[in-house]
Design a protein around this motif. Structure first.
Motif, PDB file in Angstrom:
ATOM      1  N   GLY A   1     -48.668 -76.429  62.357  1.00  0.00           N
ATOM      2  CA  GLY A   1     -49.649 -76.433  61.276  1.00  0.00           C
ATOM      3  C   GLY A   1     -49.060 -76.621  59.895  1.00  0.00           C
ATOM      4  O   GLY A   1     -49.654 -76.200  58.900  1.00  0.00           O
ATOM      5  N   CYS A   2     -47.869 -77.258  59.792  1.00  0.00           N
ATOM      6  CA  CYS A   2     -47.293 -77.553  58.476  1.00  0.00           C
ATOM      7  C   CYS A   2     -48.197 -78.532  57.724  1.00  0.00           C
ATOM      8  O   CYS A   2     -48.953 -79.295  58.344  1.00  0.00           O
ATOM      9  CB  CYS A   2     -45.927 -78.227  58.620  1.00  0.00           C
ATOM     10  SG  CYS A   2     -44.688 -77.224  59.425  1.00  0.00           S
ATOM     11  N   ALA A   3     -48.094 -78.547  56.394  1.00  0.00           N
ATOM     12  CA  ALA A   3     -48.844 -79.526  55.610  1.00  0.00           C
ATOM     13  C   ALA A   3     -48.595 -80.937  56.153  1.00  0.00           C
ATOM     14  O   ALA A   3     -49.521 -81.736  56.263  1.00  0.00           O
ATOM     15  CB  ALA A   3     -48.437 -79.430  54.142  1.00  0.00           C
TER      16      ALA A   3
ATOM     17  N   PRO B   1     -48.366 -79.208  66.235  1.00  0.00           N
ATOM     18  CA  PRO B   1     -46.904 -79.124  66.164  1.00  0.00           C
ATOM     19  C   PRO B   1     -46.350 -80.126  65.140  1.00  0.00           C
ATOM     20  O   PRO B   1     -46.863 -81.237  65.016  1.00  0.00           O
ATOM     21  CB  PRO B   1     -46.449 -79.508  67.576  1.00  0.00           C
ATOM     22  CG  PRO B   1     -47.645 -79.360  68.437  1.00  0.00           C
ATOM     23  CD  PRO B   1     -48.841 -79.596  67.565  1.00  0.00           C
ATOM     24  N   CYS B   2     -45.311 -79.706  64.430  1.00  0.00           N
ATOM     25  CA  CYS B   2     -44.689 -80.550  63.406  1.00  0.00           C
ATOM     26  C   CYS B   2     -43.319 -81.003  63.893  1.00  0.00           C
ATOM     27  O   CYS B   2     -42.722 -80.365  64.757  1.00  0.00           O
ATOM     28  CB  CYS B   2     -44.561 -79.754  62.112  1.00  0.00           C
ATOM     29  SG  CYS B   2     -43.878 -80.704  60.747  1.00  0.00           S
ATOM     30  N   ASN B   3     -42.797 -82.051  63.291  1.00  0.00           N
ATOM     31  CA  ASN B   3     -41.467 -82.533  63.696  1.00  0.00           C
ATOM     32  C   ASN B   3     -40.336 -81.614  63.239  1.00  0.00           C
ATOM     33  O   ASN B   3     -39.187 -81.833  63.571  1.00  0.00           O
ATOM     34  CB  ASN B   3     -41.240 -83.977  63.227  1.00  0.00           C
ATOM     35  CG  ASN B   3     -41.410 -84.116  61.732  1.00  0.00           C
ATOM     36  OD1 ASN B   3     -41.379 -83.124  61.004  1.00  0.00           O
ATOM     37  ND2 ASN B   3     -41.595 -85.335  61.249  1.00  0.00           N
ATOM     38  N   CYS B   4     -40.651 -80.578  62.448  1.00  0.00           N
ATOM     39  CA  CYS B   4     -39.615 -79.617  62.013  1.00  0.00           C
ATOM     40  C   CYS B   4     -39.477 -78.473  62.999  1.00  0.00           C
ATOM     41  O   CYS B   4     -38.603 -77.626  62.842  1.00  0.00           O
ATOM     42  CB  CYS B   4     -39.956 -79.062  60.636  1.00  0.00           C
ATOM     43  SG  CYS B   4     -41.331 -77.889  60.645  1.00  0.00           S
ATOM     44  N   GLY B   5     -40.371 -78.412  63.997  1.00  0.00           N
ATOM     45  CA  GLY B   5     -40.377 -77.269  64.910  1.00  0.00           C
ATOM     46  C   GLY B   5     -41.484 -76.282  64.581  1.00  0.00           C
ATOM     47  O   GLY B   5     -41.757 -75.367  65.345  1.00  0.00           O
TER      48      GLY B   5
ATOM     49  N   GLY C   1     -43.333 -79.700  52.258  1.00  0.00           N
ATOM     50  CA  GLY C   1     -44.232 -80.297  53.239  1.00  0.00           C
ATOM     51  C   GLY C   1     -44.317 -79.477  54.513  1.00  0.00           C
ATOM     52  O   GLY C   1     -45.177 -79.724  55.358  1.00  0.00           O
ATOM     53  N   HIS C   2     -43.421 -78.513  54.646  1.00  0.00           N
ATOM     54  CA  HIS C   2     -43.425 -77.684  55.852  1.00  0.00           C
ATOM     55  C   HIS C   2     -43.929 -76.270  55.576  1.00  0.00           C
ATOM     56  O   HIS C   2     -43.753 -75.375  56.401  1.00  0.00           O
ATOM     57  CB  HIS C   2     -42.042 -77.710  56.509  1.00  0.00           C
ATOM     58  CG  HIS C   2     -41.643 -79.105  56.874  1.00  0.00           C
ATOM     59  ND1 HIS C   2     -42.108 -79.733  57.997  1.00  0.00           N
ATOM     60  CD2 HIS C   2     -40.910 -80.028  56.193  1.00  0.00           C
ATOM     61  CE1 HIS C   2     -41.644 -80.980  58.021  1.00  0.00           C
ATOM     62  NE2 HIS C   2     -40.927 -81.180  56.938  1.00  0.00           N
ATOM     63  N   LEU C   3     -44.561 -76.091  54.408  1.00  0.00           N
ATOM     64  CA  LEU C   3     -45.358 -74.876  54.212  1.00  0.00           C
ATOM     65  C   LEU C   3     -46.558 -74.981  55.142  1.00  0.00           C
ATOM     66  O   LEU C   3     -47.129 -76.065  55.314  1.00  0.00           O
ATOM     67  CB  LEU C   3     -45.843 -74.783  52.766  1.00  0.00           C
ATOM     68  CG  LEU C   3     -44.779 -74.468  51.710  1.00  0.00           C
ATOM     69  CD1 LEU C   3     -45.390 -74.607  50.320  1.00  0.00           C
ATOM     70  CD2 LEU C   3     -44.217 -73.079  51.906  1.00  0.00           C
TER      71      LEU C   3
END
Ligand SMILES: [Zn+2]
Length: 317
Positions: free
Chosen positions: A181-183, A174-178, A164-166
């Motif tokens: 534009g992650c999926a 911004p994504c919650n992983c840092g 999911g973070h590809l």
């Protein structure tokens, strides 16, 4: 083989007694992801004991316990290594000792998405293949890879399960992983309210007065709302792009797609299948895209192959 099975998710835990490819009995225990795992364990133990009794089984007839956990897991040592804000004490809990003291049984712990793929491989949509990628579309986006019949694990137990973070867009949100534009940040349940509210024309869309979840999005799109149609198309394209990236990364012959939105698999699967056919480099043929079929039962039915896998790896040591 008979086993006890726990699927420990953010909002509820499901406990079950399974025998090979059959769930004998199961019960959902409401939880709260903020709740400590130590406080929950006695409830889970009582529930498992009751379910075993309901199934007419003594603990001596059960070979082990399998746990699917909504975080990163060190399968070798049956330890949770990272919890992403859910059950924040889980990294300190010694589940091996708990299982031995409560039940006198061995325990196997795995990331819940990996366990779901094991279940689909053993008893669901994946029985025909040993090379499978599975995407679970929901609040987040789970991705898991099995290569040559083995779940991909990696040095820090993260391989394959962070699909999911590809990146879907290098200039995205911004994504919650840092990441950016992650999926997940472009097309998951947690990001959907922001995506909808930022879409041009949102204020005049029927979506403006609704709870912004995939069920309402798909329904509103079916009703012909132009913003809902555009957001739905955007999300399915992100999922299709992610499937193509997972195919390039892991060389599967089968992509399984699960999760709550697959109630509309009739729309999603053909789109992703066509996208994969057109946009992946697989000179040998086309990767098949199929819906996962076991739903919430998938991680529970991963219990037997997981316990067998742990037993085999202990023999290897
Ligand atoms: Zn991310």
């Amino acid at each position: 083989m008979r086993a006890l099975s726990i699927d420990l998710g953010g909002t509820h835990a499901t406990c079950a007694v399974v025998e090979d490819r059959t769930i004998h009995t199961s019960q959902v225990v409401p939880t709260d992801g903020d709740r400590k795992l130590r406080e929950l364990l006695p409830v889970l133990a009582d529930t498992l004991r009751k379910l075993a009794a309901d199934a007419g089984l003594g603990l001596g007839q059960i070979e082990g316990i399998a746990v699917g956990f909504c975080g990163l897991v060190d399968r070798k040592n049956a330890r949770v290594t990272s919890t992403n804000l859910k059950y924040t004490d889980a990294t300190e809990v010694d589940l091996k000792t708990w299982a031995a003291e409560e039940f006198g049984l061995p325990i196997a712990v795995e990331n819940d998405a990996r366990l779901a793929l094991l279940g689909e491989w053993y008893a669901g949509s994946g029985t025909s293949s040993n090379d499978i990628v599975m995407m679970t579309l929901g609040t987040g986006i789970g991705g898991v890879a099995m290569i040559d019949g083995r779940l991909l694990v990696g040095k820090h137990f993260q391989a394959g399960c962070l699909g999911g973070h590809l990146a879907a867009r290098f200039d995205g949100s911004p994504c919650n992983c840092g990441g950016i534009g992650c999926a997940e940040s472009e097309a998951s349940g947690w990001a959907l309210p922001r995506i909808c509210r930022g879409w041009p024309g949102f204020e005049s869309s029927s979506l403006a007065g609704m709870e912004l979840n995939f069920q309402n999005l798909f329904q509103t799109a079916d009703d012909g709302d132009l913003v809902a149609l555009a957001v739905r198309e955007h999300c399915i394209r992100v999922w299709a792009r992610t499937a193509a990236s997972l195919i390039h990364a892991y060389d599967p012959e089968l992509v399984l797609i699960g999760g709550g939105v697959m109630r509309r698999g009739d729309l999603i699967v053909p789109y992703i299948q066509q996208y994969v056919k057109e946009h992946t480099w697989t000179p040998w043929g086309t990767v098949q895209v199929r819906p996962a079929m076991l739903g919430d039962s998938a991680p529970l039915l991963g219990a037997v192959p997981l316990i067998e896998l742990i037993k085999r790896s202990e023999l290897d040591v």
